[in-house]
Structure formats: C-alpha cells, structure tokens
Enzyme design. Structure first.
Site, PDB file in Angstrom:
ATOM      1  N   LYS A  85      74.065  43.820  58.874  1.00  0.00           N
ATOM      2  CA  LYS A  85      74.308  42.768  58.067  1.00  0.00           C
ATOM      3  C   LYS A  85      73.294  42.859  56.955  1.00  0.00           C
ATOM      4  O   LYS A  85      73.536  43.091  55.911  1.00  0.00           O
ATOM      5  CB  LYS A  85      74.381  41.337  58.690  1.00  0.00           C
ATOM      6  N   ASP A 119      71.546  35.065  69.234  1.00  0.00           N
ATOM      7  CA  ASP A 119      72.082  36.214  68.699  1.00  0.00           C
ATOM      8  C   ASP A 119      72.029  35.845  67.071  1.00  0.00           C
ATOM      9  O   ASP A 119      72.578  34.975  66.656  1.00  0.00           O
ATOM     10  CB  ASP A 119      73.647  36.469  68.995  1.00  0.00           C
ATOM     11  N   TRP A 157      81.742  34.962  68.366  1.00  0.00           N
ATOM     12  CA  TRP A 157      80.707  35.717  68.928  1.00  0.00           C
ATOM     13  C   TRP A 157      79.968  35.139  70.201  1.00  0.00           C
ATOM     14  O   TRP A 157      79.733  35.659  71.261  1.00  0.00           O
ATOM     15  CB  TRP A 157      79.757  36.271  67.958  1.00  0.00           C
TER      16      TRP A 157
END
Lengths: 356, 356
Positions: free
Chosen positions: A191, A167, A102
């Site tokens: 999530k 993030d 990511w």
C-alpha cells in the site's frame, strides 16, 4: 514516462514516480557496481547497507525506540494472521475486534490455531473502548487499524490492559503512531511502503522467542529478530524499493506531511460525497471514515458501469470497489497526489450533474 | 548498460540482460497502460494474464501434465522445509537423504515438526539407490537435487517406492526432469527463475488437501492450488520477472539448450581445475559434480585474497565460497554466459601459472 493514469488501486497500488524512475535507471547496473540489485547477494555489503538504512529510516519516520525490532518478512498479512497467534497466544485467549473483512480473516485464523474470541463486533465503524469485552485470560488484543475493503479506520488507538497488536497494512506510514503502546504492528508493504511480497513487522523485543517447539522456524519472529531478517534470502528487490520509498517520504516531509495530505485528500472526497444530495453515499460512521480507502456507492447502481467508463476516459483508474462489497473505492495512499484526487472529485461532481 | 561484471553469485544471481532491460523500459508504464507492473492489482486482467502465461510457459518448458499444479509462493526454500512435512508426513515417517547444507536443514525442520529419519547420509557425493534405507512407514523420500553450497548434484533421480519430493532450487530449469515421477518439486526462484521472494511449487494435484486442521492456511498447498496462487496478494513483480525469464528461455532454446550449455560451462571449469596439477582442487566425486555451482579450493589458501582481488580487476565477481565451507565457488546459472566462464577459466590458468 508520459500518459500515467491517476491510479486509485487498493494494493498493489500507486508508487511515487521518482522511485520508479530511479529503479528503472539502476536496473541493469546499481551504482556502478556492474550488476542489478536483483543479481546481488543478500549478504553482500551493499545489500546489507540498503537493508540497515531502510530499518533506520523506518525508525526515524515513526520514532521507534531500540526496544523494538523492525523485521522484513514474506507471506503478506495472511501469514501474519497465523504468526501472531503462534507467537503470542501462549496459554491464554486471543481477543479480536472484528469490524471488517481483514479483522474477521485474522480472527478465523487465530481460532483455527488456538483459543480465540471476539472482543467486539461492529459494522460500518470501529468499536469504542467501552464496547470491548476482553476475556479474563486475554493474551493479547488485536485490531485492524484501517479496514481496506470497508473503508473504516479507528479514530483512536484502543486502550486495553493487555498486549496490543495491530494490522496496519493499509494505513502504514500515513499517520503518526505511538509505537511504544504496541506489542506488535505489522503491515503488508503493497500500500504505502513498497512492492507486494514484503511484510514489515515491528515488535517489542522482550516479547519474542516464546513459541512452542512445534512452530515452523519461519513462523517464529525470533528467527528474523536474531538474523536481521536474513535467516534465509529476503525479498531483496522489494526491500530496495521500500528503501527508495523511505527516502522519498523523508524528502517530502515525513509522516506528519503524509498525515496532513491524507486528511486533505480524504476530506475532499467525503465532501464531494456528502454534498451530492444522496447521488453518492458512504455508510461509514463519520468519525471512522478511512483516510486511505474512500468507499462509496452510486444511489442508482445501474449507472456503475457508465461511471467507471467515464472515469477511464479521464485517465482515472482502479476505482471499482472490492468484489466482496461492490460499489466504488478510491484508495488514496501516500503516492496518490492531490491532483489525482481533485481530478476524481471534479469528475464525480460532473457525473452527478449529468445524471441527476 | 555497459560495464556489467561477470557475475558468479550463488543467489540472488545473474539475470539475463534482456530481461533487466525490458523491466527497466516498462517500469513506469507497462505496455501503455499508464502504470507500473508494481502498481497493478493482482486481480486485474493484465496481471492474471501474466500469471497464467508464466504457468503455461513452465508447463511447456518441463512438459508438465495437467495432473500437476504449478504454484507461486513466498517464503523461500526454508518455508518449504516446513510445508513439505506439514502437507505430506501424515501418520508415517519422513525420509531424507542428507548430503549437504540444504538437505540437512530440510531434515532438521521435518524432525522438528513430525517423525523424520535420515535414509542416507553422504559427503562429497549423492547417495546411490542401494544406500537408501527407507523406513517401512515412509510417507515420502526427500532429496536436494543440487547442493548449492557443497557443489554436489544427483547424477540420476533416485528410484524409491514412495512419494518422491525434491528441492530443485539451484538446478531448476537447467536440465530436463521427468516431472511425473515426483509428488512435489519446489524451487526458490533466485537462481534460474527470477527474483528472491518467489518460490515455485509443482505438485501432483491428487496429493494435496490432506493437512491437519491445525495447519496455518498459508502453509497448506491446497490454499494456493484452489486460488491460482492468489488466496492473498502474490509477489507480483517477482512473477512478472519470472515471466520475462521464461520468454527468454524459450527464445534461447528451452531446457535442452540450457542443459547443453551448463554441461559445456561446468566441464570447462572442472577441466581447468583437474589440469592445474593440484593448484586448484574440487573434492566432489566426479559423477556428482554440480553443473550449477563449481566449488574449488586453492592448494595454498594464503593466496585466496590475492586470487579474489585479481578476479575483481578482470571484472569477475562473486566467486568467494559460502561462509560455511570457505574456498571458491563459481555459480554458473542459465544467465551466466560461456564468455563469462571462459574469462574465469583463462584467469584461473593465468593465476596458477603466475603463482605455481
């Protein structure tokens, strides 16, 4: 309601059952108003109430000061990969720590849109502060606090002399965070917070509104900050579900309790791996092991399919690793119970014994 | 399930009750899989199946050929206002017809991002083909097929010699459209298709992939076309709801039936207005009156609040006009029944008699 599986999906992922049950109950008639939350104007008093309450609960959960704007956007982490440089790179250089899938994607997008460099690159662990080589004209430093695919977390928040951006998609609401150290935090909801299609951004107010004239309106954080995230129609149902999740979190004991549980849940799985005599392996440096995504491999990869089939027969679902890295991954977000984790640990032990 | 109001909301707006009921039933356990649709990976076989079926149903409903890509995005119409010029303006000039709130917003965003001009500007009606002054280097012509706030529709699709692009957010799935005349059609879902937070884009495949290197990845249609809209996590629940809406539409008779109903429903309301001896007025040129959003004013504006209160007591909700234009607006999308429209028409007649 019965026959729910133990769901270890990486995202979209398990949601608290009481939240789903409440959503089902209210689906055709929200609080006696005669319509679904899905059928309600985002500018109605009822929906604006839900929106504001959700912002307030997030502020309470994290202890966020009024110096910060809490915004609800669309487009997921990937749109943030573009919005962060468009809003923060200015004339300087963006600095990225790359230690997983990511953070690498975020760096590549920043490089596409402006001047960006890698401040540190590591595998199987997060970089330490000593390893960070920031450029002299660094406009911000960016890192991904939990690499979902690789199962790596930062054991501490990096200390840098520039704006800090993170993030936190996959460890959002799972541990306490001193928000005031950050210029901006973002998280895809799917999530720990709510349905896919919602992104939370927490940004220091004084840093917004510095984009170029050529920035698309919807990619300027200021657009959301100035309109309570309602410059256009927000994803109303996703915000409503996140509202229910916040209520559930507060009732369960808030972030402190979630942090305690995630340490207990992840510790049990890592212990199971470490005590398996090499039957299972996890290659992440121990202090950087994720508390949200426990990745592991079977020494004998030929057993992978048998392992997955056996899991399924015990109601254990979605433990296959990300297609990029293979192996196994158990994502143990807030809505995954200790009971589910114990079922998985028991199964792992039994399977190792049977196939030793 | 009882006590549902007659919901004339402009968007998010009424959804078919059977769709909401099915979503409620499946909320904690989708088709016996032991998890909610909200908890399921977008890359799971089950979700990919829902996604593909939804695309196929849209293709069936509109008769869309394989020359077109059907994509599901986030960000609403406002993000499309930026994506259209970023993907289609190239070295030419974008040409816009401006005849209401939404086409004006789209034009302003295009002007911000590139070279754009107004090809025609009209009020209370759509421009005719004769009135369109396209620039010699026009890269595309853009119009909004139904102006939700102003209650104006195009009685015919404009004939122009350049790429045709249309915002069909508020009349999507309400009338037959010869898709092969268009370069691109987009629609925010929250009127006739599904929940807020989902945008449908139908684009001619051969025109995609021509953006500049500096276009954010998530603002390039090619990103979605190449990945079945799953470059990143799509708004899975919104796509699932739209899937249920498509099933409902097909069962009810498809677009032909929706078109028939929308003509009947809108005709009844316009008749009520026109036969009220000026008690109610609608200022849109008759052949351009929207079949989705019937806007009207009370001659005596002092009666507005009394009119709204009386409506509420008859279970008629959300008929207040948009805050920009005031007055009243009844949005009569596919999920709004003839029964609801008759209740409103009856009320309007009674109210006019009582306050004549």
């Amino acid at each position: 309601m019965s026959h729910r599986i133990f769901n270890f999906a990486a995202g979209p992922s398990a949601m608290p059952l009481p939240v789903l049950e409440e959503a089902a109950r209210e689906m055709t008639n929200w609080k006696g108003r005669g319509l679904s939350i899905l059928e309600m104007s985002h500018r109605s008093k009822d929906f604006v109430g839900i929106y504001r309450e959700t912002v307030d609960m997030l502020k309470e959960l994290y202890g966020i000061s009024d110096d910060y704007e809490v915004m609800f956007l669309q487009g997921g982490g990937h749109l943030q990969f573009a919005m962060v440089p468009l809003n923060f790179i200015a004339s300087g250089t963006a600095n990225y720590a790359v230690n997983g899938v990511w953070s690498k994607k975020a760096f590549l997008e920043a490089q596409k849109l402006g001047k960006a460099q890698i401040a540190a690159q590591t595998e199987n662990r997060a970089p330490t502060d000593d390893e960070l080589n920031l450029s002299p004209d660094a406009s911000y430093f960016y890192y991904c606090s939990n690499e979902t695919v690789n199962g790596i977390r930062y054991p501490a928040i990096p200390t840098v002399g520039v704006k800090l951006i993170s993030d936190m998609s996959s460890d959002f609401l799972s541990q306490s965070v001193p928000v005031d150290r950050f210029a901006l935090i973002f998280a895809g909801a799917q999530k720990n917070f709510g349905p896919a299609g919602l992104t939370v951004v927490i940004a220091r107010k004084e840093l917004l509104g510095r984009t170029s004239d050529k920035t698309p309106t919807m990619l300027d954080y200021e657009t959301y900050a100035k309109s309570e995230s309602m410059y256009n129609t927000p994803p109303t149902f996703a915000i409503y579900m996140s509202n229910l999740v916040c209520h559930w979190l507060l009732k369960e004991g808030g972030i402190a309790e979630m942090q305690k549980r995630s340490i207990a849940k992840s510790s049990l799985l890592y212990k199971t791996i470490d005590e398996s005599d090499g039957f299972y392996t996890n290659c992440v440096q121990k202090d950087c092991r994720s508390r949200m995504n426990v990745v592991f491999n079977l020494k004998n990869e030929a057993l992978n399919e048998i392992f997955l089939d056996g899991a399924k027969s015990r109601n254990i679902g979605n433990i296959k690793g990300h297609r990029i890295v293979g192996g196994m991954r158990a994502s143990i977000y807030n809505a995954v119970s200790m009971e589910a984790v114990e079922a998985l640990a028991d199964y792992m032990k039994k399977f190792a014994e049977d196939h030793a």
